[in-house]
Design a protein around this motif. Structure first.
Motif, PDB file in Angstrom:
ATOM      1  N   GLY A  16    -112.726 -64.592  50.179  1.00 44.25           N
ATOM      2  CA  GLY A  16    -111.108 -63.910  49.805  1.00 44.25           C
ATOM      3  C   GLY A  16    -111.463 -62.800  49.258  1.00 44.25           C
ATOM      4  N   ALA A  17    -112.435 -61.849  49.124  1.00 44.32           N
ATOM      5  CA  ALA A  17    -112.534 -60.616  48.777  1.00 44.32           C
ATOM      6  C   ALA A  17    -111.721 -59.673  49.669  1.00 44.32           C
ATOM      7  CB  ALA A  17    -114.154 -60.178  48.775  1.00 44.32           C
ATOM      8  N   ALA A  37    -118.145 -63.809  61.495  1.00 46.27           N
ATOM      9  CA  ALA A  37    -119.191 -65.034  61.847  1.00 46.27           C
ATOM     10  C   ALA A  37    -118.235 -66.378  61.695  1.00 46.27           C
ATOM     11  CB  ALA A  37    -120.086 -65.228  60.939  1.00 46.27           C
ATOM     12  N   ARG A  42    -115.541 -71.191  63.489  1.00 43.96           N
ATOM     13  CA  ARG A  42    -114.546 -72.032  63.632  1.00 43.96           C
ATOM     14  C   ARG A  42    -113.873 -72.246  65.166  1.00 43.96           C
ATOM     15  NH1 ARG A  42    -113.337 -69.692  58.547  1.00 43.96           N
ATOM     16  NH2 ARG A  42    -112.680 -67.769  59.480  1.00 43.96           N
ATOM     17  N   TYR A  59    -120.379 -78.343  57.115  1.00 42.51           N
ATOM     18  CA  TYR A  59    -120.796 -77.126  56.455  1.00 42.51           C
ATOM     19  C   TYR A  59    -119.643 -76.381  55.993  1.00 42.51           C
ATOM     20  CZ  TYR A  59    -125.725 -77.564  57.428  1.00 42.51           C
ATOM     21  OH  TYR A  59    -127.215 -77.911  57.429  1.00 42.51           O
ATOM     22  N   ILE A  60    -118.596 -76.078  56.744  1.00 41.56           N
ATOM     23  CA  ILE A  60    -117.494 -75.252  56.322  1.00 41.56           C
ATOM     24  C   ILE A  60    -116.807 -75.802  55.047  1.00 41.56           C
ATOM     25  CG2 ILE A  60    -115.485 -74.077  56.968  1.00 41.56           C
ATOM     26  CD1 ILE A  60    -116.506 -73.258  59.365  1.00 41.56           C
ATOM     27  N   GLY A 108    -118.995 -61.290  56.963  1.00 42.45           N
ATOM     28  CA  GLY A 108    -119.106 -62.419  56.617  1.00 42.45           C
ATOM     29  C   GLY A 108    -120.749 -63.000  57.072  1.00 42.45           C
ATOM     30  N   GLU A 138    -109.800 -63.241  40.819  1.00 40.87           N
ATOM     31  CA  GLU A 138    -108.775 -62.648  41.933  1.00 40.87           C
ATOM     32  C   GLU A 138    -109.169 -63.341  43.066  1.00 40.87           C
ATOM     33  OE1 GLU A 138    -106.146 -61.064  41.856  1.00 40.87           O
ATOM     34  OE2 GLU A 138    -106.142 -60.031  43.970  1.00 40.87           O
ATOM     35  N   LEU A 143    -107.185 -67.003  47.686  1.00 39.61           N
ATOM     36  CA  LEU A 143    -107.258 -68.069  48.411  1.00 39.61           C
ATOM     37  C   LEU A 143    -106.517 -69.334  48.402  1.00 39.61           C
ATOM     38  CD1 LEU A 143    -111.239 -68.185  48.505  1.00 39.61           C
ATOM     39  CD2 LEU A 143    -109.665 -67.194  50.109  1.00 39.61           C
ATOM     40  N   ARG A 146    -103.429 -68.265  49.964  1.00 33.82           N
ATOM     41  CA  ARG A 146    -103.384 -68.367  51.454  1.00 33.82           C
ATOM     42  C   ARG A 146    -103.604 -69.779  51.761  1.00 33.82           C
ATOM     43  NH1 ARG A 146    -108.655 -66.035  54.562  1.00 33.82           N
ATOM     44  NH2 ARG A 146    -109.338 -67.832  53.487  1.00 33.82           N
ATOM     45  N   ARG A 163    -117.563 -72.742  47.764  1.00 37.05           N
ATOM     46  CA  ARG A 163    -117.916 -71.357  48.419  1.00 37.05           C
ATOM     47  C   ARG A 163    -118.549 -70.390  47.486  1.00 37.05           C
ATOM     48  NH1 ARG A 163    -112.091 -70.862  50.997  1.00 37.05           N
ATOM     49  NH2 ARG A 163    -112.774 -68.919  52.037  1.00 37.05           N
ATOM     50  N   GLU A 192    -104.682 -52.953  45.580  1.00 37.50           N
ATOM     51  CA  GLU A 192    -103.879 -53.482  46.976  1.00 37.50           C
ATOM     52  C   GLU A 192    -104.765 -53.089  48.138  1.00 37.50           C
ATOM     53  OE1 GLU A 192    -100.857 -55.083  47.278  1.00 37.50           O
ATOM     54  OE2 GLU A 192    -101.438 -55.182  45.127  1.00 37.50           O
ATOM     55  N   PRO A 193    -104.462 -53.828  49.454  1.00 37.81           N
ATOM     56  CA  PRO A 193    -105.313 -53.625  50.669  1.00 37.81           C
ATOM     57  C   PRO A 193    -105.238 -52.145  50.811  1.00 37.81           C
ATOM     58  CG  PRO A 193    -103.826 -55.504  50.785  1.00 37.81           C
ATOM     59  CD  PRO A 193    -103.497 -54.945  49.496  1.00 37.81           C
ATOM     60  N   VAL A 196    -107.394 -50.056  48.719  1.00 40.41           N
ATOM     61  CA  VAL A 196    -109.129 -50.518  49.059  1.00 40.41           C
ATOM     62  C   VAL A 196    -109.435 -49.792  50.452  1.00 40.41           C
ATOM     63  CG1 VAL A 196    -110.709 -52.230  49.754  1.00 40.41           C
ATOM     64  CG2 VAL A 196    -108.936 -52.680  47.765  1.00 40.41           C
TER      65      VAL A 196
END
Ligand code: UP5
Ligand code: MG
Length: 209
Positions: A16-17, A37, A42, A59-60, A108, A138, A143, A146, A163, A192-193, A196
């Motif tokens: 979620g970073a 990845a 998925r 695993y996930i 990832g 954060e 997450l 989402r 995780r 904010e995106p 970043v």
């Protein structure tokens, strides 16, 4: 793949970073091919006839790292396909990739030290690592938010906790390993995106090409 023809950047950061969010901007502006990845795993999980479907699902859900043979293979195939080669031929040692060029953001991955060593040895050394640094509180907030709509089996409180544990215990040592080699660009992932991203672009200036 030869590092003269193929550029690889590893994009790392906790769950979620904002790795995926930043990668899509980098794809738009720098012409990278984005390989997540997690997305590849998925897709393989849902591919009819995959022998790894149940294993990946398990695993996930538990926030654990899928055995690297599976992940490295998926990444290698996707890289070959993006460069216009037939992955099956490449796996059989028949595909000729010499001279083909590609620019990849590998998102990832690697999440474990042995994966990092193996990938750089067997596939291609990375140019550097982009590390998105974000506090757990954060990441958890993002997450859970989402998770209301993502449909991802691991966007729930229980999986998120697992995780985070895997990230701290197993994946942070990968970042530290590259940092000891002076190959990490750390970007504060809290703003904010767009902010970043601006910071990311500043950091990349002069490091690509
Ligand atoms: N968001 C993004 N940036 C924001 C910002 N600056 N401010 C506010 N909100 C922001 O973003 C996550 C959410 O936050 C989104 O809603 C976004 O809008 C918002 P995203 O860009 O998706 O973050 P990302 O870091 O990509 O998060 P993701 O959940 O994808 O990270 P993970 O590392 O947990 O997931 P991944 O898909 O890489 O891996 C999932 C699982 O696959 C792993 O747990 C593991 O089990 C398995 N796996 C392996 O086994 N091996 C591998 O090599 C890779 C994965
Ligand atoms: Mg992602």
């Amino acid at each position: 793949f030869s590092p003269e023809d193929v550029t690889v950047v590893f994009v790392l950061g906790g769950p979620g970073a904002g790795k995926g969010t930043q990668c899509s901007r980098l794809v738009r502006d720098y012409g990278f091919t984005h390989l997540s990845a997690g997305d590849l795993l998925r897709a393989e999980q849902d591919r009819p006839g995959s022998q790894f479907g149940d294993l990946i699902r398990d695993y996930i859900k538990n926030g654990q790292i899928v055995p690297m043979e599976v992940t490295v293979q998926l990444l290698e195939n996707a890289m070959a396909a993006a460069m216009g080669a037939d992955p099956a031929q490449v796996q059989a040692g028949k595909g000729d990739l010499s001279g083909r060029k590609g620019k990849f953001l590998i998102d990832g991955f690697p999440r474990k030290l042995d994966q990092a060593v193996k990938f750089e040895e067997a596939v291609c050394p990375a140019r550097f690592v982009l590390f998105y640094d974000c506090p757990e509180s954060e990441m958890e907030r993002r997450l859970l938010e989402r998770g209301k709509t993502s449909g991802r089996a691991d966007d729930n409180a229980d999986s998120i906790r697992k995780r985070f544990r895997t990230f701290v215990e197993t994946s942070m040592p990968v970042v530290e390993y590259f940092a000891r080699q002076d190959r990490v660009i750390t970007v504060d992932a809290r703003p904010e995106p767009d902010d970043v991203y601006r910071k990311t672009q500043q950091e990349l200036t002069g490091r690509l090409g």
